[in-house]
Design an enzyme around this catalytic site. Structure first.
Site, PDB file in Angstrom:
ATOM      1  CE  LYS A  39      11.390  -3.118   4.407  1.00  0.00           C
ATOM      2  NZ  LYS A  39      11.676  -1.947   5.187  1.00  0.00           N
ATOM      3  CG  LEU A  70      -2.795  -4.380   2.845  1.00  0.00           C
ATOM      4  CD1 LEU A  70      -3.157  -5.281   1.672  1.00  0.00           C
ATOM      5  CD2 LEU A  70      -4.022  -4.049   3.682  1.00  0.00           C
ATOM      6  N   PRO A  71      -0.379  -5.371   6.522  1.00  0.00           N
ATOM      7  CG  PRO A  71      -1.546  -5.873   8.491  1.00  0.00           C
ATOM      8  CD  PRO A  71      -1.754  -5.472   7.060  1.00  0.00           C
ATOM      9  CE  LYS A  88       6.218  -8.086   7.517  1.00  0.00           C
ATOM     10  NZ  LYS A  88       5.365  -7.015   7.050  1.00  0.00           N
ATOM     11  CB  THR A 121       7.619  -5.608   4.357  1.00  0.00           C
ATOM     12  OG1 THR A 121       7.986  -4.229   4.274  1.00  0.00           O
ATOM     13  CG2 THR A 121       8.877  -6.452   4.329  1.00  0.00           C
TER      14      THR A 121
HETATM   15  P1  NAD Z   1      -0.269  -1.425  10.580  1.00  0.00           P
HETATM   16  O1  NAD Z   1      -0.631  -2.726  11.189  1.00  0.00           O
HETATM   17  O2  NAD Z   1      -0.212  -0.201  11.429  1.00  0.00           O
HETATM   18  O3  NAD Z   1      -1.268  -1.099   9.362  1.00  0.00           O
HETATM   19  C1  NAD Z   1      -1.854  -2.054   8.526  1.00  0.00           C
HETATM   20  C2  NAD Z   1      -3.269  -1.575   8.164  1.00  0.00           C
HETATM   21  O4  NAD Z   1      -3.840  -2.515   7.246  1.00  0.00           O
HETATM   22  C3  NAD Z   1      -4.216  -1.499   9.371  1.00  0.00           C
HETATM   23  O5  NAD Z   1      -4.888  -0.258   9.378  1.00  0.00           O
HETATM   24  C4  NAD Z   1      -5.191  -2.649   9.138  1.00  0.00           C
HETATM   25  O6  NAD Z   1      -6.483  -2.432   9.674  1.00  0.00           O
HETATM   26  C5  NAD Z   1      -5.206  -2.701   7.615  1.00  0.00           C
HETATM   27  N1  NAD Z   1      -5.684  -3.996   7.097  1.00  0.00           N
HETATM   28  C6  NAD Z   1      -5.345  -5.238   7.532  1.00  0.00           C
HETATM   29  N2  NAD Z   1      -5.997  -6.167   6.808  1.00  0.00           N
HETATM   30  C7  NAD Z   1      -6.768  -5.492   5.898  1.00  0.00           C
HETATM   31  C8  NAD Z   1      -7.687  -5.888   4.899  1.00  0.00           C
HETATM   32  N3  NAD Z   1      -7.936  -7.186   4.671  1.00  0.00           N
HETATM   33  N4  NAD Z   1      -8.308  -4.932   4.184  1.00  0.00           N
HETATM   34  C9  NAD Z   1      -8.056  -3.619   4.394  1.00  0.00           C
HETATM   35  N5  NAD Z   1      -7.204  -3.179   5.355  1.00  0.00           N
HETATM   36  C10 NAD Z   1      -6.562  -4.105   6.091  1.00  0.00           C
HETATM   37  O7  NAD Z   1       1.144  -1.685   9.866  1.00  0.00           O
HETATM   38  P2  NAD Z   1       2.227  -0.575   9.437  1.00  0.00           P
HETATM   39  O8  NAD Z   1       3.178  -0.324  10.546  1.00  0.00           O
HETATM   40  O9  NAD Z   1       1.525   0.572   8.792  1.00  0.00           O
HETATM   41  O10 NAD Z   1       3.075  -1.407   8.348  1.00  0.00           O
HETATM   42  C11 NAD Z   1       2.549  -1.679   7.068  1.00  0.00           C
HETATM   43  C12 NAD Z   1       3.614  -2.373   6.234  1.00  0.00           C
HETATM   44  O11 NAD Z   1       4.763  -1.538   6.129  1.00  0.00           O
HETATM   45  C13 NAD Z   1       4.105  -3.701   6.840  1.00  0.00           C
HETATM   46  O12 NAD Z   1       4.290  -4.619   5.810  1.00  0.00           O
HETATM   47  C14 NAD Z   1       5.425  -3.324   7.493  1.00  0.00           C
HETATM   48  O13 NAD Z   1       6.327  -4.411   7.559  1.00  0.00           O
HETATM   49  C15 NAD Z   1       5.923  -2.239   6.535  1.00  0.00           C
HETATM   50  N6  NAD Z   1       6.843  -1.272   7.139  1.00  0.00           N
HETATM   51  C16 NAD Z   1       6.541  -0.710   8.344  1.00  0.00           C
HETATM   52  C17 NAD Z   1       7.428   0.214   8.909  1.00  0.00           C
HETATM   53  C18 NAD Z   1       7.116   0.846  10.259  1.00  0.00           C
HETATM   54  O14 NAD Z   1       8.009   1.478  10.835  1.00  0.00           O
HETATM   55  N7  NAD Z   1       5.890   0.731  10.788  1.00  0.00           N
HETATM   56  C19 NAD Z   1       8.600   0.566   8.233  1.00  0.00           C
HETATM   57  C20 NAD Z   1       8.856   0.008   6.983  1.00  0.00           C
HETATM   58  C21 NAD Z   1       7.965  -0.915   6.432  1.00  0.00           C
END
Ligand code: NAD
Length: 343
Positions: free
Chosen positions: A209, A96-97, A286, A134
């Site tokens: 992390k 999740l975000p 973030k 994260t």
């Molecule tokens: P994203 O915003 O693309 O995906 C998050 C998903 O969660 C979305 O599909 C959203 O609709 C869903 N969501 C939000 N609230 C929800 C709820 N209440 N119920 C169900 N689903 C819900 O984010 P991301 O880029 O996939 O990143 C996810 C996590 O991974 C974050 O914590 C980010 O910091 C971490 N991260 C991301 C990266 C990257 O390069 N994108 C790298 C390492 C770590």
């Protein structure tokens, strides 16, 4: 005729739940991770069930469609709430975000933990909860504590490796939780990543992390500063990068993610694509906030971390279009500040 998911559940709900895995949060990272997890689990045991859930239901439906178009016999179902997901599955992965969404999914009504509490009378198999978001360490520890009171096992398992690593199945997982939970989660994580590092008790994966990304965020800025100064002093960026990368200043931000086009002739960092396709500046901010907030709560001094957080925030205020670009685009902001047109 192939058994449907619902038919199998009705036949033996308990057995089916044990063989079913749920994935909640099918965003940029989650959709790729879920794809690898389900593909690997499906090839291991085609009669295992999959459940997907997202706040944007179309994301879950399109994930289901694309999987079923390749594997029509797969037992994959879309559910609307985390409660439905945990009722159907003994293993739940969330991606999740950040902290507010993890609190919503785990602790609010229609969430995972209230559902687990209501299970008590049914005595279902122990549930394994894997959160790869994260988020704030203290929030994660509170959620894991509540999950454990509901007799579930829970680990924090944030990742590094980005979307490319998620797609390739080469992520690194940094894990916090009990050793029993880690041992149970390891085979699941190995379907999505290559390095799985046990860091200690609940919150330890997130702590590691956040500390790593603190180093990364600061280093990327100082590499941008040095590359800019070097050019102002008349150095060719490729020569300067070569010197740094074979000297004591070498680091990933310089040798792999160098922010100056043409500075790494053998590589293709995001700066060669107008800073597209890396780790978004918004995500770096973030992570810097998570680091500086937890450091302040623990009275741990972070002068460089705070300065880096402020600088990334300024970058986005002045150039909001850099939010989705790789965080090495901080170089572009500094170059504009210098009013100079090197490279
Ligand atoms: P994203 O915003 O693309 O995906 C998050 C998903 O969660 C979305 O599909 C959203 O609709 C869903 N969501 C939000 N609230 C929800 C709820 N209440 N119920 C169900 N689903 C819900 O984010 P991301 O880029 O996939 O990143 C996810 C996590 O991974 C974050 O914590 C980010 O910091 C971490 N991260 C991301 C990266 C990257 O390069 N994108 C790298 C390492 C770590």
């Amino acid at each position: 005729m192939k058994p449907t998911f619902r038919a199998l559940q009705a036949l033996d709900r308990c057995t089916m739940r044990a063989r079913t895995t749920a994935f909640i949060g099918l965003g940029r990272m989650g959709s790729e991770m879920a794809h690898n997890l389900f593909l690997n689990k499906f090839s291991e045991s085609p009669d295992s069930g999959f459940v997907v859930c997202d706040a944007i239901p179309e994301s879950a439906v399109s994930f289901q469609r694309s999987f079923l178009s390749r594997f029509p016999e797969a037992l994959i179902e879309v559910v609307r709430t985390p409660e439905e997901a945990v009722r159907a599955s003994a293993t739940v992965v969330t991606m999740l975000p950040s902290s507010p969404e993890v609190q919503t999914v785990y602790t609010e009504s229609n969430g995972i933990i209230p559902a687990l509490r209501s299970f008590a009378a049914d005595k279902p198999q122990q549930t394994l909860l894997i959160d790869s978001t994260t988020l704030d360490v203290d929030v994660a520890r509170r959620v894991a504590g509540a999950a454990e009171e509901s007799k579930a096992l829970m680990i924090d398992a944030p990742v590094s490796g980005g979307v490319a690593g998620a797609k390739a199945g080469t992520l690194s997982f940094l894990v916090g939780g009990t050793e029993a939970a880690f041992r149970k989660a390891e085979p699941i994580l190995s379907h999505m990543g290559k390095r799985i590092i046990y860091c200690g008790s609940s919150g330890a994966g997130l702590s590691a992390k956040i500390c790593n990304n603190l180093v990364l965020g600061v280093q990327q800025i100082v590499v941008a500063e040095a590359m800019l100064l070097g050019q102002a002093l008349g150095l060719d960026p490729a020569v300067l990068a070569g010197v740094i990368n074979s000297s004591t200043g070498a680091c990933w931000a310089s040798s792999v993610n160098n922010p100056v086009p043409s500075s790494l002739p053998d590589k293709s960092p995001p700066c060669e694509r107008d800073y597209e396709g890396g780790f978004a500046t918004a995500l770096m901010i973030k992570d810097m906030r998570l680091a500086t907030d937890i450091a302040s709560a623990r009275s741990s001094p972070l002068p460089l971390g705070q300065a880096a957080r402020d600088l990334y925030a300024r970058v986005l205020k002045v150039s909001p279009e850099l939010a989705r670009k790789d965080f090495s685009s901080v170089y572009r902001y500094l170059k504009d500040l210098s009013g100079d047109g090197h490279d």
